[in-house]
Design an enzyme around this catalytic site. Sequence first.
Site, PDB file in Angstrom:
ATOM      1  N   ARG A 105       2.072  -7.109   4.724  1.00 63.78           N
ATOM      2  CA  ARG A 105       0.293  -7.041   4.103  1.00 63.78           C
ATOM      3  C   ARG A 105       0.469  -7.025   2.877  1.00 63.78           C
ATOM      4  O   ARG A 105       0.272  -6.987   1.782  1.00 63.78           O
ATOM      5  CB  ARG A 105      -0.744  -5.642   4.515  1.00 63.78           C
ATOM      6  CG  ARG A 105      -0.129  -4.033   4.112  1.00 63.78           C
ATOM      7  CD  ARG A 105      -0.037  -3.159   4.538  1.00 63.78           C
ATOM      8  NE  ARG A 105      -0.952  -2.365   3.558  1.00 63.78           N
ATOM      9  CZ  ARG A 105      -1.016  -0.686   3.454  1.00 63.78           C
ATOM     10  NH1 ARG A 105       0.019  -0.215   4.634  1.00 63.78           N
ATOM     11  NH2 ARG A 105      -0.956   0.362   3.077  1.00 63.78           N
ATOM     12  N   CYS A 137      -4.495 -13.803  -2.678  1.00 56.86           N
ATOM     13  CA  CYS A 137      -4.828 -13.399  -3.614  1.00 56.86           C
ATOM     14  C   CYS A 137      -5.966 -13.200  -3.654  1.00 56.86           C
ATOM     15  O   CYS A 137      -7.122 -14.036  -2.767  1.00 56.86           O
ATOM     16  CB  CYS A 137      -4.391 -15.367  -3.994  1.00 56.86           C
ATOM     17  SG  CYS A 137      -5.552 -15.644  -6.067  1.00 56.86           S
ATOM     18  N   ASN A 145      -8.688  -2.530   2.667  1.00 55.88           N
ATOM     19  CA  ASN A 145      -7.458  -1.104   3.003  1.00 55.88           C
ATOM     20  C   ASN A 145      -7.356  -0.909   0.962  1.00 55.88           C
ATOM     21  O   ASN A 145      -6.278  -2.426   1.075  1.00 55.88           O
ATOM     22  CB  ASN A 145      -7.226  -1.138   4.201  1.00 55.88           C
ATOM     23  CG  ASN A 145      -5.829   0.298   3.548  1.00 55.88           C
ATOM     24  OD1 ASN A 145      -6.829   1.230   4.171  1.00 55.88           O
ATOM     25  ND2 ASN A 145      -4.439   0.206   3.548  1.00 55.88           N
ATOM     26  N   GLU A 146      -7.000  -0.226   0.764  1.00 56.90           N
ATOM     27  CA  GLU A 146      -6.971   0.236  -0.529  1.00 56.90           C
ATOM     28  C   GLU A 146      -6.241  -1.292  -1.434  1.00 56.90           C
ATOM     29  O   GLU A 146      -5.093  -1.251  -1.576  1.00 56.90           O
ATOM     30  CB  GLU A 146      -4.895   0.621  -0.420  1.00 56.90           C
ATOM     31  CG  GLU A 146      -5.445   2.284   0.339  1.00 56.90           C
ATOM     32  CD  GLU A 146      -3.525   2.903   1.020  1.00 56.90           C
ATOM     33  OE1 GLU A 146      -3.716   4.506   0.779  1.00 56.90           O
ATOM     34  OE2 GLU A 146      -2.956   2.131   0.851  1.00 56.90           O
ATOM     35  N   CYS A 149      -2.517 -10.994  -9.618  1.00 58.04           N
ATOM     36  CA  CYS A 149      -2.331 -12.283  -8.722  1.00 58.04           C
ATOM     37  C   CYS A 149      -2.297 -13.782 -10.207  1.00 58.04           C
ATOM     38  O   CYS A 149      -3.011 -13.238 -10.711  1.00 58.04           O
ATOM     39  CB  CYS A 149      -2.622 -13.043  -7.882  1.00 58.04           C
ATOM     40  SG  CYS A 149      -1.863 -14.783  -7.443  1.00 58.04           S
ATOM     41  N   GLU A 193      -7.718  10.143   3.716  1.00 60.59           N
ATOM     42  CA  GLU A 193      -6.377   9.562   4.496  1.00 60.59           C
ATOM     43  C   GLU A 193      -5.812  10.599   3.596  1.00 60.59           C
ATOM     44  O   GLU A 193      -5.270  10.780   2.345  1.00 60.59           O
ATOM     45  CB  GLU A 193      -5.589   8.475   3.701  1.00 60.59           C
ATOM     46  CG  GLU A 193      -5.875   6.650   4.918  1.00 60.59           C
ATOM     47  CD  GLU A 193      -4.948   5.823   4.556  1.00 60.59           C
ATOM     48  OE1 GLU A 193      -3.204   5.415   4.239  1.00 60.59           O
ATOM     49  OE2 GLU A 193      -5.391   4.970   4.819  1.00 60.59           O
ATOM     50  N   TRP A 230       8.648   6.325   3.046  1.00 56.38           N
ATOM     51  CA  TRP A 230       8.107   5.181   1.722  1.00 56.38           C
ATOM     52  C   TRP A 230       8.793   5.548   0.425  1.00 56.38           C
ATOM     53  O   TRP A 230       8.476   4.869  -0.927  1.00 56.38           O
ATOM     54  CB  TRP A 230       6.635   4.360   1.850  1.00 56.38           C
ATOM     55  CG  TRP A 230       5.694   4.947   1.675  1.00 56.38           C
ATOM     56  CD1 TRP A 230       4.520   4.884   2.847  1.00 56.38           C
ATOM     57  CD2 TRP A 230       4.941   6.175   0.825  1.00 56.38           C
ATOM     58  NE1 TRP A 230       3.618   6.138   2.396  1.00 56.38           N
ATOM     59  CE2 TRP A 230       3.743   6.850   0.664  1.00 56.38           C
ATOM     60  CE3 TRP A 230       5.346   6.404  -1.019  1.00 56.38           C
ATOM     61  CZ2 TRP A 230       3.043   7.243   0.178  1.00 56.38           C
ATOM     62  CZ3 TRP A 230       4.222   7.387  -1.520  1.00 56.38           C
ATOM     63  CH2 TRP A 230       3.633   7.630  -1.440  1.00 56.38           C
ATOM     64  N   GLU A 281       5.932   1.433   9.592  1.00 55.45           N
ATOM     65  CA  GLU A 281       5.685   2.656   9.235  1.00 55.45           C
ATOM     66  C   GLU A 281       5.820   3.411  10.537  1.00 55.45           C
ATOM     67  O   GLU A 281       5.080   4.579  10.824  1.00 55.45           O
ATOM     68  CB  GLU A 281       4.234   3.090   8.522  1.00 55.45           C
ATOM     69  CG  GLU A 281       3.783   1.730   7.479  1.00 55.45           C
ATOM     70  CD  GLU A 281       2.526   2.270   7.712  1.00 55.45           C
ATOM     71  OE1 GLU A 281       2.190   2.656   6.067  1.00 55.45           O
ATOM     72  OE2 GLU A 281       1.600   2.001   7.475  1.00 55.45           O
ATOM     73  N   LYS A 282       6.835   3.687  11.172  1.00 53.66           N
ATOM     74  CA  LYS A 282       6.921   4.016  12.799  1.00 53.66           C
ATOM     75  C   LYS A 282       7.955   5.381  12.316  1.00 53.66           C
ATOM     76  O   LYS A 282       7.487   6.146  13.562  1.00 53.66           O
ATOM     77  CB  LYS A 282       8.008   3.016  13.503  1.00 53.66           C
ATOM     78  CG  LYS A 282       9.195   3.020  12.604  1.00 53.66           C
ATOM     79  CD  LYS A 282      10.209   1.784  13.964  1.00 53.66           C
ATOM     80  CE  LYS A 282      11.281   1.542  13.717  1.00 53.66           C
ATOM     81  NZ  LYS A 282      11.209   0.100  12.382  1.00 53.66           N
ATOM     82  N   HIS A 319       6.851   7.278   9.401  1.00 55.22           N
ATOM     83  CA  HIS A 319       5.698   7.944   9.267  1.00 55.22           C
ATOM     84  C   HIS A 319       5.469   9.192   9.831  1.00 55.22           C
ATOM     85  O   HIS A 319       4.713   8.841  11.586  1.00 55.22           O
ATOM     86  CB  HIS A 319       4.470   6.841   8.643  1.00 55.22           C
ATOM     87  CG  HIS A 319       3.647   7.708   7.951  1.00 55.22           C
ATOM     88  ND1 HIS A 319       2.322   8.815   8.075  1.00 55.22           N
ATOM     89  CD2 HIS A 319       3.171   7.547   6.487  1.00 55.22           C
ATOM     90  CE1 HIS A 319       1.039   8.748   6.531  1.00 55.22           C
ATOM     91  NE2 HIS A 319       1.630   7.916   5.814  1.00 55.22           N
TER      92      HIS A 319
END
Length: 678
Positions: free
Chosen positions: A114, A118, A152-153, A161, A310, A318, A358-359, A361
């Site tokens: 994800r 750029c 997102n984040e 970049c 979140e 992670w 992320e399974k 998590h």
Amino acid sequence: MPSTVVPTLDRLAFGGDYNPEQWPEEVQAEDVRLMVEAGVTMVTVGVFSWALLEPEEGRYETAWLRRVLDRLHEAGIRVDLATPSASPPPWFASRYPESLPMTRDGVRLGIGAREHYCASSPDYRRAAQALASHLAGELGDHPALALWHIGNEFGAQVGQCYCPVSEEAFRRWLQDRYGDLDALNRAWGTAFWSQRYGAWEHVRAPRVAPMPVNPAQQLDYRRFSSDEHLACYRGERDAVRAHATGAPVTTNFMATTSEDLDYWRWAPEVDVVTNDHYLTAEAERPHVGLAMSADVTRGLAGGGPWLLLEHSTSAVNWQPRNVAKRPGEMRRNALAHVARGSDGAMFFQWRASRSGAEKFHSAMVPHAGEDSDLFRDVVALGADLGRLAEVAGSVVVEDVAMVWDWPSRWALELEFRPTVDVRYAERAEATYEALHDLHVTAAVVPPDADLERLARYPVLVLPQLYLVTDEAAAVLRAYVERGGHLVVPFFSGVVDGTDRVPDGPYPGQLRDVLGLDVEEWHPLRAGERVALSGDGDAPGGSRPPVGDVWSERVRPRGAQVLRTFAEGPDAGHPAVTRHDVGAGTAWYVATRLGVADLRTLLAEVLTAAGVAPRDLPHDLEVVRRRGDGVDLVFALNHAAAPARLPEGGTDLLTGAHHDGAVEVPAGGAVVLRVEHAP
């Protein structure tokens, strides 16, 4: 009913990221049933749905998303609707390969994860804004909609970049910032190493080079990169607002973990300040880092309410070792965020994924399903938050202030500094932990805060403010003159906004208010320590304060010496000083102190400033939110034994009334309602 920071949400926000596209219809129906059982009030939808919402360029499919929103609305659950720009679909990278980001050493990054874009790419911006506009046009009037969530984040995986598109955008950014090449050359000090630029096209991104690239150039590239991500956010936000949906717009910050975005520039651009926070699971006291993140977020919100978008119910996936939360820890974590200003507690994610990175998590509904201790704890937390409705909209009572600065962090940690052992985050965390242990609540303020904002606080701490502008220095002096107590550590005020050392001795713009010069730095060898001596040593004959990493030759110019170095390269010279200026005092520390010795020093400063540190058990966290005529006192016991809080009131979590004091169970929490005159 008090209003939350999300105006149309009449209860504290409770829920999480919901990804119904990962599940068949029958599971989605079960999801809604379980959400109602858990007391969920809002979920975030659509964060990573670009490939489904736009399966090929220009062809949008939103009917499935409308069905999801309809189902949630029927159950009385509000929606934080996200634009899915954080993860472009595979077709986009195939059609626009130049949109993929490039590392500093020239490697193009690929897809399959994800944030593979750029931020300067015009193709990416155009497509993201078009999809945002379409979503707003299709769903902006949906009755479930409570909040817009852009991307997102931002910058989480690719902060900078270095591709040719970014390089050209950097030149335009520099032209806007400096106007002409003469100004750029002065700011960057390009007389050094024959770097003077004679044409804009000669200016490059600071890619890997044989030696460290010009630090002023690197610092500007960090600023530019933060601004490019901000431009992406603004573009999508404005595309949504063009449809006049009425719902507020936000994006999720990562207040203390993002190293790449200057959130002081971002905060005015969002309608609601939100944050994502995940414990450092192996930390000895992870709740302290949580508290700091919450306080930084509240600072970004100007001291007002904000929203936690979140955090995790248990382990993440992670970190090197993903330690699961202990019984009661999820509850304390959620309540700590609420205590420190959040109008709710949201999670990633609602239901644990069966596939993907992320399974493993944790989630509100784990792989074990509803018949699990974790889901029962989620239901209990939902009930707790339901009992705290009156907390919404109240403000946190703050005792002292601490500066947080991203550009100082960027500049401090570039190459060719006096030592690799001085790290911004470490000093900020140590300083915050010392304040936390003194049971004072810290406001977090920007380095360029105006005098009126700073004057609210009797003590202001600058943890490693390496970069100080002339304007900020003038405000800090005025703060002290008006009666404030300013605490400054070593290696602060060293450079201006372009990483240039000002005329005269260190510490540059701060030497006047501190009443001293620093003649020379003497960084210490790995593991080397230096004892301090003088007035204020630890009481009762215990060891004197000890520094490590840093020593320096301080020459007082009006400052009073409180402690000297007892050993090391600066033995006999000042280590801790204070300088009375006007009605206030500036304190200086010429070495790196550990948390315990920082705590001793800051207790001395607080006493001098008339702020009494609270006499409370070590790991009893107490925070006060204030509303009209009432205080809500949160007491969270992070210890393995009961703790006594010497305050009475009605516990909103249990309904019990306590006269004068309450015992907080080991690992437990109370939230006291205390009446006072408005």
